[in-house]
Motif scaffolding. Structure first.
Motif, PDB file in Angstrom:
ATOM      1  N   GLU A   1       0.702  -1.019   0.166  1.00  0.00           N
ATOM      2  CA  GLU A   1       0.123   0.221   0.225  1.00  0.00           C
ATOM      3  C   GLU A   1       0.623   1.512  -0.141  1.00  0.00           C
ATOM      4  O   GLU A   1       0.583   2.060  -0.803  1.00  0.00           O
ATOM      5  N   LEU A   2       2.032   1.298   0.795  1.00  0.00           N
ATOM      6  CA  LEU A   2       2.594   2.443   0.843  1.00  0.00           C
ATOM      7  C   LEU A   2       3.738   2.637  -0.119  1.00  0.00           C
ATOM      8  O   LEU A   2       4.359   3.709  -0.836  1.00  0.00           O
ATOM      9  N   GLY A   3       3.706   1.520  -1.060  1.00  0.00           N
ATOM     10  CA  GLY A   3       5.183   1.610  -2.269  1.00  0.00           C
ATOM     11  C   GLY A   3       6.613   1.402  -1.538  1.00  0.00           C
ATOM     12  O   GLY A   3       7.456   2.101  -2.491  1.00  0.00           O
ATOM     13  N   VAL A   4       6.663   0.442  -0.621  1.00  0.00           N
ATOM     14  CA  VAL A   4       7.961   0.206  -0.113  1.00  0.00           C
ATOM     15  C   VAL A   4       8.066  -1.624   0.336  1.00  0.00           C
ATOM     16  O   VAL A   4       7.269  -2.240   0.032  1.00  0.00           O
ATOM     17  N   SER A   5       9.299  -1.298   0.510  1.00  0.00           N
ATOM     18  CA  SER A   5       9.432  -3.201   1.294  1.00  0.00           C
ATOM     19  C   SER A   5       9.113  -3.462   2.289  1.00  0.00           C
ATOM     20  O   SER A   5       8.991  -2.389   3.517  1.00  0.00           O
ATOM     21  N   LYS A   6       9.125  -4.318   2.890  1.00  0.00           N
ATOM     22  CA  LYS A   6       9.035  -4.900   4.345  1.00  0.00           C
ATOM     23  C   LYS A   6       9.977  -4.388   4.692  1.00  0.00           C
ATOM     24  O   LYS A   6      10.159  -4.303   6.030  1.00  0.00           O
ATOM     25  N   GLN A   7      10.920  -4.841   4.595  1.00  0.00           N
ATOM     26  CA  GLN A   7      12.422  -4.877   5.477  1.00  0.00           C
ATOM     27  C   GLN A   7      12.255  -3.112   5.899  1.00  0.00           C
ATOM     28  O   GLN A   7      13.112  -2.359   6.542  1.00  0.00           O
ATOM     29  N   ALA A   8      11.887  -2.125   4.498  1.00  0.00           N
ATOM     30  CA  ALA A   8      12.302  -0.820   5.107  1.00  0.00           C
ATOM     31  C   ALA A   8      10.440  -0.324   5.581  1.00  0.00           C
ATOM     32  O   ALA A   8      11.155   0.523   7.137  1.00  0.00           O
ATOM     33  N   ILE A   9       9.700  -1.282   6.083  1.00  0.00           N
ATOM     34  CA  ILE A   9       9.001  -1.248   8.070  1.00  0.00           C
ATOM     35  C   ILE A   9      10.238  -1.342   8.366  1.00  0.00           C
ATOM     36  O   ILE A   9       9.136  -0.249   9.563  1.00  0.00           O
ATOM     37  N   TRP A  10      10.508  -2.836   8.476  1.00  0.00           N
ATOM     38  CA  TRP A  10      10.970  -2.737   9.622  1.00  0.00           C
ATOM     39  C   TRP A  10      11.660  -2.139  10.245  1.00  0.00           C
ATOM     40  O   TRP A  10      12.149  -1.785  11.558  1.00  0.00           O
ATOM     41  N   GLN A  11      12.626  -1.189   9.633  1.00  0.00           N
ATOM     42  CA  GLN A  11      13.693  -0.831   9.259  1.00  0.00           C
ATOM     43  C   GLN A  11      13.257   0.477   9.750  1.00  0.00           C
ATOM     44  O   GLN A  11      14.022   1.040  11.270  1.00  0.00           O
ATOM     45  N   LYS A  12      12.453   0.885   9.777  1.00  0.00           N
ATOM     46  CA  LYS A  12      11.608   2.649   9.858  1.00  0.00           C
ATOM     47  C   LYS A  12      11.068   1.879  11.946  1.00  0.00           C
ATOM     48  O   LYS A  12      11.413   3.255  12.565  1.00  0.00           O
ATOM     49  N   ILE A  13      10.385   1.357  12.117  1.00  0.00           N
ATOM     50  CA  ILE A  13      10.316   0.630  13.185  1.00  0.00           C
ATOM     51  C   ILE A  13      10.976   0.710  14.005  1.00  0.00           C
ATOM     52  O   ILE A  13      11.100   1.165  15.328  1.00  0.00           O
ATOM     53  N   LYS A  14      12.003   0.285  13.643  1.00  0.00           N
ATOM     54  CA  LYS A  14      13.248  -0.149  14.613  1.00  0.00           C
ATOM     55  C   LYS A  14      13.762   1.107  14.682  1.00  0.00           C
ATOM     56  O   LYS A  14      14.786   1.350  15.824  1.00  0.00           O
ATOM     57  N   ARG A  15      14.166   1.961  14.108  1.00  0.00           N
ATOM     58  CA  ARG A  15      14.882   3.400  14.448  1.00  0.00           C
ATOM     59  C   ARG A  15      14.200   4.101  15.005  1.00  0.00           C
ATOM     60  O   ARG A  15      14.488   5.061  15.641  1.00  0.00           O
ATOM     61  N   ASP A  16      12.896   4.260  14.613  1.00  0.00           N
ATOM     62  CA  ASP A  16      12.151   5.008  15.567  1.00  0.00           C
ATOM     63  C   ASP A  16      11.628   3.851  17.137  1.00  0.00           C
ATOM     64  O   ASP A  16      10.630   3.227  16.803  1.00  0.00           O
ATOM     65  N   THR A  17      12.276   4.708  18.470  1.00  0.00           N
ATOM     66  CA  THR A  17      12.711   4.321  19.720  1.00  0.00           C
ATOM     67  C   THR A  17      11.232   3.637  20.302  1.00  0.00           C
ATOM     68  O   THR A  17      11.428   3.597  21.348  1.00  0.00           O
ATOM     69  N   SER A  18      10.205   5.073  20.237  1.00  0.00           N
ATOM     70  CA  SER A  18       9.631   5.571  20.573  1.00  0.00           C
ATOM     71  C   SER A  18       8.231   4.847  20.908  1.00  0.00           C
ATOM     72  O   SER A  18       7.112   4.954  21.659  1.00  0.00           O
TER      73      SER A  18
END
Length: 175
Positions: free
Chosen positions: A14-31
């Motif tokens: 839906e966002l036009g990104v890879s699964k890894q991109a979502i996981w990396q975003k989540i990992k970077r944002d510790t909040s």
């Protein structure tokens, strides 16, 4: 499962990104505590509506990977356009300088050709004068002497025509 739950794969598509991109975003944002927004069944992670909104907001700021890559390409093209514009300006200035130098060289060449033509004409005139002078100096005189025109003295103006026309006779009486 409920319709409001989506997998990470579905969100990525839906966002036009890879699964890894979502996981990396989540990992970077510790909040973000992903556990409050997800549930797991087997190896599949499902994200609820609030988690979907949070993940989508993370990508709205940074946009999707594909959009980001496209934006980078556009930025690179814009940079290239700036460089191209600078290059074009530089090359135009260079062409302008070369054209002005070319005009100056044409002027100098024209001037040199005119001077060479004048030199050639002067040489021809001098050769003609030398030839005339040689012809005059080589011309035989009545008594066999060579006549030089430059050594001739003009006759005095105060002499009368009678004295010039009458030769004086000298009588010589012998002893």
């Amino acid at each position: 499962m409920s319709e409001n739950l989506k997998t990470i794969r579905e969100l990525a598509d839906e966002l036009g990104v890879s699964k890894q991109a979502i996981w990396q975003k989540i990992k970077r944002d510790t909040s973000i505590d992903l556990r409050q927004f997800t549930s797991t069944k087997g190896n599949t992670v499902y994200v609820n509506v609030d988690g979907q909104k949070t993940i989508k907001s993370m990508f709205k700021n940074g946009s999707s990977t594909k959009e980001h890559q496209h934006k980078d390409d556009i930025d690179d093209n814009e940079k290239d356009d700036v460089y191209d514009q600078d290059e074009v300006k530089f090359l135009r200035n260079l062409v302008s300088e070369i054209q002005s130098e070319k005009k100056e060289l044409h002027k100098l060449l024209d001037q040199q050709q005119r001077l060479a033509l004048q030199d050639k004409q002067l040489l021809e005139e001098y050769k003609a004068e030398i030839t005339d002078l040689k012809a005059l100096t080589m011309a035989p005189h009545d008594d066999g002497e060579k006549e030089v025109t430059s050594d001739k003295q003009p006759e005095p103006e105060n002499s009368s025509p009678e004295s010039q026309s009458k030769p004086k006779k000298w009588w010589h009486f012998g002893k």
